[in-house]
Design an enzyme around this catalytic site. Structure first.
Site, PDB file in Angstrom:
ATOM      1  N   ARG A 131       0.843  -1.197   0.000  1.00 29.64           N
ATOM      2  CA  ARG A 131       0.000   0.000   0.000  1.00 29.64           C
ATOM      3  C   ARG A 131       0.875   1.244   0.000  1.00 29.64           C
ATOM      4  O   ARG A 131       1.782   1.366   0.807  1.00 29.64           O
ATOM      5  CB  ARG A 131      -0.928   0.017   1.216  1.00 29.64           C
ATOM      6  CG  ARG A 131      -1.992  -1.060   1.153  1.00 29.64           C
ATOM      7  CD  ARG A 131      -2.965  -0.959   2.315  1.00 29.64           C
ATOM      8  NE  ARG A 131      -3.906  -2.073   2.289  1.00 29.64           N
ATOM      9  CZ  ARG A 131      -4.806  -2.295   3.224  1.00 29.64           C
ATOM     10  NH1 ARG A 131      -4.893  -1.486   4.275  1.00 29.64           N
ATOM     11  NH2 ARG A 131      -5.628  -3.323   3.146  1.00 29.64           N
TER      12      ARG A 131
ATOM     13  N   SER B 240      -8.312  -1.302   1.080  1.00 27.91           N
ATOM     14  CA  SER B 240      -9.289  -1.584   2.126  1.00 27.91           C
ATOM     15  C   SER B 240     -10.020  -0.331   2.613  1.00 27.91           C
ATOM     16  O   SER B 240     -10.717   0.315   1.844  1.00 27.91           O
ATOM     17  CB  SER B 240      -8.611  -2.327   3.280  1.00 27.91           C
ATOM     18  OG  SER B 240      -9.549  -2.775   4.223  1.00 27.91           O
ATOM     19  N   HIS B 241      -9.812   0.031   3.875  1.00 25.75           N
ATOM     20  CA  HIS B 241     -10.528   1.142   4.485  1.00 25.75           C
ATOM     21  C   HIS B 241      -9.764   2.457   4.365  1.00 25.75           C
ATOM     22  O   HIS B 241     -10.204   3.472   4.895  1.00 25.75           O
ATOM     23  CB  HIS B 241     -10.783   0.838   5.966  1.00 25.75           C
ATOM     24  CG  HIS B 241      -9.529   0.510   6.726  1.00 25.75           C
ATOM     25  ND1 HIS B 241      -8.867  -0.682   6.572  1.00 25.75           N
ATOM     26  CD2 HIS B 241      -8.813   1.221   7.627  1.00 25.75           C
ATOM     27  CE1 HIS B 241      -7.801  -0.692   7.351  1.00 25.75           C
ATOM     28  NE2 HIS B 241      -7.731   0.460   8.004  1.00 25.75           N
TER      29      HIS B 241
ATOM     30  N   ASP C 216     -16.569  -1.653   4.619  1.00 28.98           N
ATOM     31  CA  ASP C 216     -15.404  -0.919   4.129  1.00 28.98           C
ATOM     32  C   ASP C 216     -15.295  -1.015   2.614  1.00 28.98           C
ATOM     33  O   ASP C 216     -16.156  -1.612   1.949  1.00 28.98           O
ATOM     34  CB  ASP C 216     -14.124  -1.407   4.819  1.00 28.98           C
ATOM     35  CG  ASP C 216     -13.702  -2.797   4.375  1.00 28.98           C
ATOM     36  OD1 ASP C 216     -14.534  -3.538   3.832  1.00 28.98           O
ATOM     37  OD2 ASP C 216     -12.524  -3.149   4.577  1.00 28.98           O
TER      38      ASP C 216
ATOM     39  N   ASP D 196     -13.482  -2.631   0.324  1.00 29.84           N
ATOM     40  CA  ASP D 196     -13.439  -3.882  -0.428  1.00 29.84           C
ATOM     41  C   ASP D 196     -14.359  -4.955   0.139  1.00 29.84           C
ATOM     42  O   ASP D 196     -14.346  -6.095  -0.322  1.00 29.84           O
ATOM     43  CB  ASP D 196     -12.006  -4.403  -0.514  1.00 29.84           C
ATOM     44  CG  ASP D 196     -11.416  -4.763   0.839  1.00 29.84           C
ATOM     45  OD1 ASP D 196     -11.751  -4.098   1.830  1.00 29.84           O
ATOM     46  OD2 ASP D 196     -10.603  -5.709   0.919  1.00 29.84           O
TER      47      ASP D 196
ATOM     48  N   ASP E 234     -14.633  -6.510   3.172  1.00 34.40           N
ATOM     49  CA  ASP E 234     -14.261  -7.594   4.082  1.00 34.40           C
ATOM     50  C   ASP E 234     -14.457  -7.231   5.553  1.00 34.40           C
ATOM     51  O   ASP E 234     -14.224  -8.063   6.428  1.00 34.40           O
ATOM     52  CB  ASP E 234     -12.827  -8.078   3.829  1.00 34.40           C
ATOM     53  CG  ASP E 234     -11.770  -7.001   4.030  1.00 34.40           C
ATOM     54  OD1 ASP E 234     -12.141  -5.858   4.357  1.00 34.40           O
ATOM     55  OD2 ASP E 234     -10.573  -7.300   3.843  1.00 34.40           O
ATOM     56  N   ARG E 235     -14.880  -5.999   5.847  1.00 32.82           N
ATOM     57  CA  ARG E 235     -15.138  -5.591   7.225  1.00 32.82           C
ATOM     58  C   ARG E 235     -16.530  -4.985   7.324  1.00 32.82           C
ATOM     59  O   ARG E 235     -17.050  -4.434   6.363  1.00 32.82           O
ATOM     60  CB  ARG E 235     -14.118  -4.546   7.681  1.00 32.82           C
ATOM     61  CG  ARG E 235     -12.674  -4.957   7.566  1.00 32.82           C
ATOM     62  CD  ARG E 235     -11.769  -3.760   7.790  1.00 32.82           C
ATOM     63  NE  ARG E 235     -10.398  -4.015   7.399  1.00 32.82           N
ATOM     64  CZ  ARG E 235      -9.383  -4.166   8.238  1.00 32.82           C
ATOM     65  NH1 ARG E 235      -9.600  -4.087   9.537  1.00 32.82           N
ATOM     66  NH2 ARG E 235      -8.174  -4.396   7.803  1.00 32.82           N
TER      67      ARG E 235
ATOM     68  N   THR F  58      -2.025 -10.838  14.413  1.00 30.96           N
ATOM     69  CA  THR F  58      -2.901 -10.133  13.493  1.00 30.96           C
ATOM     70  C   THR F  58      -2.551 -10.530  12.059  1.00 30.96           C
ATOM     71  O   THR F  58      -1.386 -10.612  11.704  1.00 30.96           O
ATOM     72  CB  THR F  58      -2.754  -8.614  13.678  1.00 30.96           C
ATOM     73  OG1 THR F  58      -3.177  -8.276  15.003  1.00 30.96           O
ATOM     74  CG2 THR F  58      -3.582  -7.848  12.680  1.00 30.96           C
TER      75      THR F  58
ATOM     76  N   GLU G 123     -11.248 -10.486  14.251  1.00 35.29           N
ATOM     77  CA  GLU G 123     -10.256  -9.519  14.706  1.00 35.29           C
ATOM     78  C   GLU G 123     -10.972  -8.276  15.187  1.00 35.29           C
ATOM     79  O   GLU G 123     -12.076  -7.954  14.717  1.00 35.29           O
ATOM     80  CB  GLU G 123      -9.290  -9.157  13.578  1.00 35.29           C
ATOM     81  CG  GLU G 123      -8.417 -10.304  13.137  1.00 35.29           C
ATOM     82  CD  GLU G 123      -7.382  -9.892  12.095  1.00 35.29           C
ATOM     83  OE1 GLU G 123      -6.335 -10.541  12.039  1.00 35.29           O
ATOM     84  OE2 GLU G 123      -7.628  -8.925  11.350  1.00 35.29           O
TER      85      GLU G 123
ATOM     86  N   SER H 230     -10.493  -5.366  14.443  1.00 35.47           N
ATOM     87  CA  SER H 230     -10.552  -4.328  13.413  1.00 35.47           C
ATOM     88  C   SER H 230     -11.782  -4.501  12.516  1.00 35.47           C
ATOM     89  O   SER H 230     -11.701  -4.366  11.303  1.00 35.47           O
ATOM     90  CB  SER H 230      -9.276  -4.357  12.575  1.00 35.47           C
ATOM     91  OG  SER H 230      -9.069  -5.654  12.036  1.00 35.47           O
TER      92      SER H 230
ATOM     93  N   LYS I 247     -11.620 -12.461   5.537  1.00 34.00           N
ATOM     94  CA  LYS I 247     -12.655 -11.858   6.365  1.00 34.00           C
ATOM     95  C   LYS I 247     -13.806 -11.461   5.461  1.00 34.00           C
ATOM     96  O   LYS I 247     -13.626 -11.231   4.258  1.00 34.00           O
ATOM     97  CB  LYS I 247     -12.096 -10.661   7.130  1.00 34.00           C
ATOM     98  CG  LYS I 247     -11.408  -9.619   6.275  1.00 34.00           C
ATOM     99  CD  LYS I 247     -10.787  -8.515   7.108  1.00 34.00           C
ATOM    100  CE  LYS I 247      -9.391  -8.829   7.540  1.00 34.00           C
ATOM    101  NZ  LYS I 247      -8.351  -8.543   6.527  1.00 34.00           N
TER     102      LYS I 247
END
Length: 564
Positions: free
Chosen positions: A27, A121-122, A292, A294, A296-297, A361, A380, A382, A393
């Site tokens: 990233r 991600s986020h 989020d 993508d 996954d959360r 993690t 997790e 997060s 996730k």
């Protein structure tokens, strides 16, 4: 078929020293990929070179992204380089979009060699935001450390990359596109697929969609509010929750994916998911969730914005796991949580006599346990929860798990959680993020802190704050021994565990594109059911955490940039 064979060319390049992928891939700020010559090409070539030629020749690779700025440009380059590196078939989501859980699903369905996910991600999007590239292996899960280390080493010695610059793919049209190449790697096929279909089919085999449809659109239906935060999951929410399960169209907000996510980080927490939080306050909706970028959360809210911590969320799902038909058929092989996540799940595991794993993690540790048949549910702190249906996730899966529990128990989110606390006690949990901290200052602080807590005299020390006294029972730098191959993963976070079970955890790292992130996690269990504010309950431990680390003095930061 394109007219005439397309040229495959090799270009010289020079390595960059900063392409070490973490658990969530590489990233960086968008401008890094845009301004540094061949920066994107180098990393993609390093991914392909990490796969032995016989393994990748003619193989299938899945590609998807969260729709953020620079995705389509990156996919254009990725397709050209995949063709030149011997990949036989690419499966790409329509318009280049596919959620991270869906990519994992499609990798497993088509027995692909792996997948490349274009997401940060986020993290913020747009021209001034972040961009990321993540490689998932044939299991559907994030690459293990030996793979990411190999990619990094290749990126540091790269001298050339292969590309088919004349190849152009149409991301807008569903179906197959075939290309003739001027080399031995042919034919080369690109298949543009519906990003939702395979994943939706998987969910239909996990949950009771008839019961969910009755809950969401039947005579006594509940009202829900779902916020996709302008990420890729808007496509899935509209198709699965609205069109198939019958939620009114206005139940779903911010469902049009945008390259900059509407100017807000697509981070599903109380600070950034303000549209959802504001809409839940008046009690019009019984259940709310935000996702989020993508997919996954997810964050779960009850009526009037009642907040469910991610640590509590996975514990509640574990305690009600047989409300989900999938687990009625497969049974439960084990639970797991990341080390910083609160110990709420531990109490469920102990009561149900199901083995609990405490891992570093990073979802790849869960994936290894799942592949060995040792794990069914994990989470997790997060805002990440998932099962063994894929190796990632899964934000929407977590929402459907909660809705399945509500459909079975016919209770509100708040009542389900209060019943859980009455049964197991309540874990008060919070996380303080100090982002973009000077790396040298952060490393020095963590090194000195480890020396302090490693001293034998630190154990049994007592810390008094107001009328509370905490005595240190254990302090260490967490390390994890993989139960499958006995490999040891060290330096995963500094832990201070007190005699009453309270914990303070310090970790350095994170998934930001620049600077260091120092995270402090605080966890305290109360046997009696109390309804104090989390930050009030944990204030004494927070005071101790800052005193021991001297974080404000050592980093020059007076307060965290984010509290969750």
């Amino acid at each position: 078929m394109e007219n005439g064979p397309l040229q495959v060319l090799t270009f010289p390049t020079a390595p960059y020293p900063d392409q070490r992928p973490g658990a969530s891939g590489l990233r960086k700020k968008v401008y890094v990929f845009q301004s540094k010559r061949n920066y994107l090409h180098n990393f993609i070539q390093s991914i392909f070179s990490s796969i032995d030629l016989p393994d990748r020749q003619g193989a299938t690779l899945v590609v998807g992204g969260d729709g953020r700025f620079f995705n389509r440009t990156a996919i254009g380059v990725l397709v050209q380089m995949a063709a030149a590196n011997g990949i036989g078939r690419l499966i790409i989501g329509h318009h280049g979009m596919m959620s991270t859980p869906a990519v994992s699903c499609v990798i497993r369905k088509y027995k692909a060699i792996g997948g490349i996910i274009l997401t940060a991600s986020h993290n913020p999007g747009g021209p001034n935001g972040d961009f990321g590239i993540k490689f998932n292996t044939a299991s559907g899960g994030p690459a293990r450390e030996e793979v990411t280390s190999k990619i990094y080493q290749l990126s540091r010695t790269i001298e050339e990359f292969a590309i088919c610059p004349g190849l152009r793919v149409d991301l807008k049209t569903l179906g197959k596109q075939a290309f003739d190449l001027e080399n031995k790697f042919k034919p080369f096929t690109v298949e543009i697929v519906d990003p939702v279909e395979s994943y939706a089919n998987l969910l239909r085999n996990i949950f009771d969609f008839a019961a969910l449809k009755e809950l969401l659109s039947g005579e006594n239906h509940i009202n829900i509010r779902l916020d996709a935060m302008h990420g890729v999951l808007g496509l899935y929410v509209k198709r699965i929750l609205c069109e198939e399960l019958g939620c009114p169209a206005n139940s779903a907000i911010n469902c049009v994916p945008l390259e900059d996510f509407g100017g807000q980080p697509p981070d599903p927490n109380l600070m950034y998911a303000t549209d959802l939080v504001d809409s839940m306050r008046d009690g019009q909706y019984d259940f709310g969730a935000a996702f989020d970028g993508d997919g996954d959360r997810s964050m779960i809210l009850g009526k009037h914005g009642f907040f469910v911590t991610p640590s509590d969320s996975v514990a509640v799902v574990a305690d009600n796991i047989f409300c989900i038909p999938y687990f009625q058929h497969t049974g439960v092989r084990g639970f797991a949580r990341s080390m910083p996540t609160s110990t709420a799940l531990d109490r469920v595991a102990k009561a149900t006599k199901i083995e609990l794993h405490e891992t570093p993690t990073g979802w790849r540790f869960f994936g290894n346990l799942m592949d060995a048949g040792m794990l069914s549910l994990c989470g997790e702190e997060s805002f990440a929860t998932g099962g063994d249906h894929i190796r990632e996730k899964d934000g929407l899966w977590a929402v459907l798990a909660w809705l399945s529990i509500i459909a079975t128990r016919r209770q509100s989110v708040e009542d389900i959680l209060k019943d859980h606390w009455l049964k197991y006690g309540r874990n008060y949990f919070t996380r303080y993020d100090y982002e973009n901290v000077d790396i040298d200052a952060a490393c020095d602080m963590m090194e000195d802190l480890e020396i302090l807590i490693s001293d034998k005299s630190f154990v049994k020390q007592r810390f008094a704050v107001e009328d509370k006294i905490y005595q240190v029972e254990k302090a260490d730098n967490f390390e994890y021994t993989d139960p499958l191959d006995s490999t040891i993963t060290r330096n995963q976070g500094l832990r201070i565990i007190f005699s009453d079970g309270s914990r303070i955890v310090y970790r350095l790292g994170g998934t930001g594109a620049e600077g260091a992130t120092v995270r402090i996690y605080i966890d305290s269990h109360e046997r009696k059911l109390l309804f104090e504010e989390t930050q009030v309950m944990l204030a004494p431990l927070a005071t101790i955490a800052l005193k021991i680390s001297q974080l404000h003095h050592r980093t020059g930061r007076n307060g965290p940039s984010l509290i969750t």
